[in-house]
Design an enzyme around this catalytic site. Structure first.
Site, PDB file in Angstrom:
ATOM      1  N   HIS A 105      -4.138   6.044   3.158  1.00 44.25           N
ATOM      2  CA  HIS A 105      -4.645   5.079   3.056  1.00 44.25           C
ATOM      3  C   HIS A 105      -3.809   3.571   3.703  1.00 44.25           C
ATOM      4  CE1 HIS A 105      -5.551   1.719  -0.061  1.00 44.25           C
ATOM      5  NE2 HIS A 105      -6.766   2.553  -0.242  1.00 44.25           N
ATOM      6  N   SER A 143     -11.285  -0.225  -1.007  1.00 46.92           N
ATOM      7  CA  SER A 143      -9.838  -0.318   0.221  1.00 46.92           C
ATOM      8  C   SER A 143     -10.423  -0.531   1.616  1.00 46.92           C
ATOM      9  CB  SER A 143      -9.442   0.636  -0.505  1.00 46.92           C
ATOM     10  OG  SER A 143      -8.349   0.581  -1.419  1.00 46.92           O
ATOM     11  N   ASP A 176       0.968  -0.834   0.474  1.00 46.70           N
ATOM     12  CA  ASP A 176      -0.004  -0.231  -0.160  1.00 46.70           C
ATOM     13  C   ASP A 176       1.137   1.387   0.449  1.00 46.70           C
ATOM     14  OD1 ASP A 176      -2.176   1.688   0.895  1.00 46.70           O
ATOM     15  OD2 ASP A 176      -3.605  -0.405   1.093  1.00 46.70           O
TER      16      ASP A 176
END
Length: 728
Positions: A207, A519, A149
């Site tokens: 994220h 996600s 990620d």
């Protein structure tokens, strides 16, 4: 990034590509350098134990003369030896052509950009300290989850290692940083941006921190977003170890970096690999995530992938390979209530994670000249502005705030249906769904003096129908392999609260954030897979996947069929096998297992050439020397078939992983227009790991059958093993 920010990211990617194209017209094509991934075939008698120095020397033998005298460090961006044999390098077009002609080169492809695709969710999934999966599994203890990620917030409280044991001895990774230290929770962290020359793997996006804590964050009491959604934050596997591989920045993810991160994760010894990213649909031999995940599967690593945020249209899936789990997104039963009250007395229940004091009655305006596009606002000072939701809440909110607006109503779009988002607004606001938005628009247009107020009513649990499929969650059928039902599963992916790095936005005090997207659902399944792996360390990735799929449920908290964003019954092309149920998945009774050889036969059955299969599997002449099977013949826990076929007869093999002495009886649930039978109708087992084969027969009138769905179940005293069937 959440699904809204992801739209902005998409446009940013397009801008980057446009800028690159513009540069290309200025620079001479003959001298322009582009990044290429070079896939090579190992020579006869090649040993995977060859040293890195020798393998890089071998890779240099493929390079053009200009690069012959360069040091390895200067030459390669990345070298690979677990996902593929090959390297990433900057080349001119002529140099690319030179390499393609070299013996032993399998494929050369240009690098490409791929988009990035919690307090209450553990409880919603039945994960509690005193009972259920956590009590049975040790909460993932000893399992290593690799997060591919945007990096990590190293010092975040969610990654404290209180009560954690040392990582297993097989762990071969490390924490590449002279500035920060890893611990027993966060056991590895490396960055692969710019060829692994940057360090450490700091998260500049948020994220990666969010997904990592969702999968395996430690217990944190009093977690909330602006005081809302308050509770104890925890990942799905709070005692699992985390290994972080930064392959994306805030602005981009390159395929070459992703492949390098997956390559390292395999070599390091992770058990679970979680990727909340993916590119547009393409054949598996052209998809680095599919290639990397096949190599991971071969090593016994379970891979969890995001289905994509391109729904609700059909055939919008990302990450369709059958050897990995493809995860769609759904809602949970928590709502952060922000009630809009119009001047005519009508009330509408929206959501907002930011809940200041109630906003009293103010003039309500809607930018008519731009049809609700709030980018060029005038005369909105002291008013509540109704804006079409076409961008991130942050972006729209800042524009309204800078223009002097006092409040904001975000109007859901038609394709979003009843999905609502609890966004981190920068001023008092509410996101309302599309049906309510339509009434608000009508009120504004019909009133001489429209007014509104916003009433913040805190967080409620269990009062909304859930799960409901999120509108953005990508749908099947699969374009790469229509005969495999995808997505495989759905899990929580709307308004998920998880860890957030203080450097990712202007509010340095924020340590948790609410995001939405596949996600977010993907790391939920990664963590649940870790619970299963910790309980059954000898299970293959296919066995874990089967356990998740065959125990999934297809009814909501009101005991009604799971709905889609328009409150219609959700089809299997939206939910796959259904919604994950961790408690049942740990003890599924029977599993459908698949080995590497059967996946190879499946790839040959897709019509791929030997060379294309070699790219994915590292097996030369696999189709020439091996067997071929159809998609339906893969021992998959679900079944998808074209309506034009008219009939189908396939065999399946189940393995007993429950009680040694057990008996299962089949139950078929198919519409009347489909004739269905299973033989035998009863399976008797006398030992664990015993295998039994059965045959499933389906037939239908192609003139009268367009799209039908059903299932068959193997039922024992303790287990229900369900497989969905789609004829489309």
């Amino acid at each position: 990034m959440d699904v809204h920010t992801e739209l902005l990211f998409f446009f940013l990617v397009i801008s980057v590509l446009h800028a690159q194209a513009t540069v290309s017209t200025i620079n001479s094509d003959a001298h322009r350098l582009d990044t290429y991934i070079v896939h090579v075939r190992p020579p006869p008698n090649f040993s995977v134990d060859i040293s890195d120095i020798k393998i890089e020397r071998w890779y240099k033998s493929f390079l053009p003369p200009r690069m012959a005298s360069s040091t390895t460090r200067q030459t390669f961006i990345h070298t690979y030896k677990t996902t593929i044999f090959g390297f990433a390098v900057n080349l001119t077009e002529a140099e690319k052509e030179y390499i393609m002609k070299k013996d032993g080169v399998s494929k050369v492809y240009k690098d490409n950009l791929l988009p990035l695709l919690t307090t209450h969710t553990p409880d919603f999934l039945g994960l509690r300290l005193s009972e259920g999966p956590w009590k049975k599994t040790g909460m993932g203890e000893g399992v290593i989850i690799g997060i591919i990620d945007t990096g990590i917030e190293f010092g975040h409280i969610s990654f404290d290692d209180d009560g954690m044991k040392e990582p297993p001895t097989k762990w071969a990774g490390f924490c590449k940083s002279s500035l920060v230290k890893c611990n027993k929770k966060l056991i590895g962290a490396r960055s692969f941006i710019n060829g692994e020359k940057s360090e450490p793997a700091w998260d500049d996006s948020g994220h990666g921190t969010h997904t990592a804590s969702t999968a395996a964050g430690s217990f944190v009491d009093g977690a909330s977003v602006f005081g809302n959604g308050n509770g104890t934050a925890a990942g799905m596997a709070p005692r699992a170890h985390l290994a972080i591989y930064k392959v994306c920045t805030k602005f981009r993810c390159y395929a070459s970096d992703i492949l390098a991160g997956m390559d390292a994760a395999i070599a390091d010894g992770v058990d679970i690999m979680s990727l909340s990213l993916g590119g547009p649909p393409r054949p598996f031999y052209d998809d680095v995530v599919a290639i990397g995940s096949f190599s991971a599967m071969r090593k016994g690593i379970f891979v969890s992938l995001a289905a994509g945020n391109s729904g609700p249209s059909a055939s919008t899936l990302h990450n369709m390979e059958p050897w990995a789990l493809t995860v769609g997104a759904s809602t949970i039963d928590r709502q952060m209530n922000a009630i809009v009250k119009l001047g005519d007395g009508h009330l509408f229940s929206g959501e907002s994670a930011y809940q200041p004091h109630n906003l009293g009655s103010l003039q309500l305006v809607y930018p008519q000249s731009t049809r609700g596009d709030c980018y060029n606002l005038k005369n909105v000072a002291g008013k509540i502005v109704a804006c079409e939701f076409t961008d991130s809440a942050d972006t729209i909110g800042l524009i309204v705030k800078d223009a002097g607006g006092s409040g904001l109503i975000l109007l859901g779009q038609e394709n979003s249906g009843h999905t609502t988002f609890a966004d981190r607004n920068v001023l008092p606001g509410s996101y309302v769904d599309y049906p309510d938005a339509a009434v608000i628009r009508k009120y504004i247009n019909s009133s001489n003096n429209p007014t509104a107020s916003i009433i913040f009513n805190g967080t409620s649990l269990g009062q909304t129908q859930a799960p409901v499929v999120a509108y953005f969650s990508s749908r099947g059928p699969s374009t790469a392999s229509p005969g495999i039902l995808k997505p495989d599963i759905i899990g929580p992916g709307v308004n998920v609260i998880a860890a957030w790095p203080s450097e990712a936005d202007d509010d340095k005090s924020r340590t948790f954030n609410s995001l939405s997207g596949t996600s977010m659902s993907t790391p939920h399944l990664s963590g649940i897979a870790a619970l299963i792996k910790g309980t059954h360390p000898d299970w293959s990735p296919a066995a874990i996947k089967s356990a998740i799929m065959t125990t999934a449920y297809v009814v909501d908290n009101q005991k009604k069929p799971i709905l889609d964003e328009k409150y219609n019954t959700a089809g299997y092309l939206a939910i796959g096998a259904g919604h994950v149920s961790p408690y049942e998945a740990i003890d599924p009774g029977l599993i459908y297992d698949i080995d590497e050889a059967q996946y190879i036969s499946y790839l040959c059955g897709l019509g791929y050439t030997d060379g294309q299969v070699d790219i994915i599997t590292h097996k030369k002449d696999a189709c020439k020397n091996g067997s071929k099977i159809t998609e339906a013949e893969l021992n998959y826990p679900s079944l998808a078939v074209r309506a034009s076929a008219g009939k189908l007869v396939v065999n399946r093999i189940v393995t007993n992983v429950g009680e040694a002495n057990s008996s299962y009886t089949v139950e078929i649930d198919m519409p009347r227009e489909v004739k269905a039978s299973v033989s035998p109708t009863k399976l008797e087992f006398t030992k664990t790991k015993e295998k039994k084969m059965f045959s499933l027969s389906l037939s239908w009138d192609t003139d009268k059958t367009n799209h039908v769905e059903g299932s068959f179940k193997w039922i024992s005293d303790k287990h229900v093993v369900r497989s969905p069937i789609v004829i489309f």
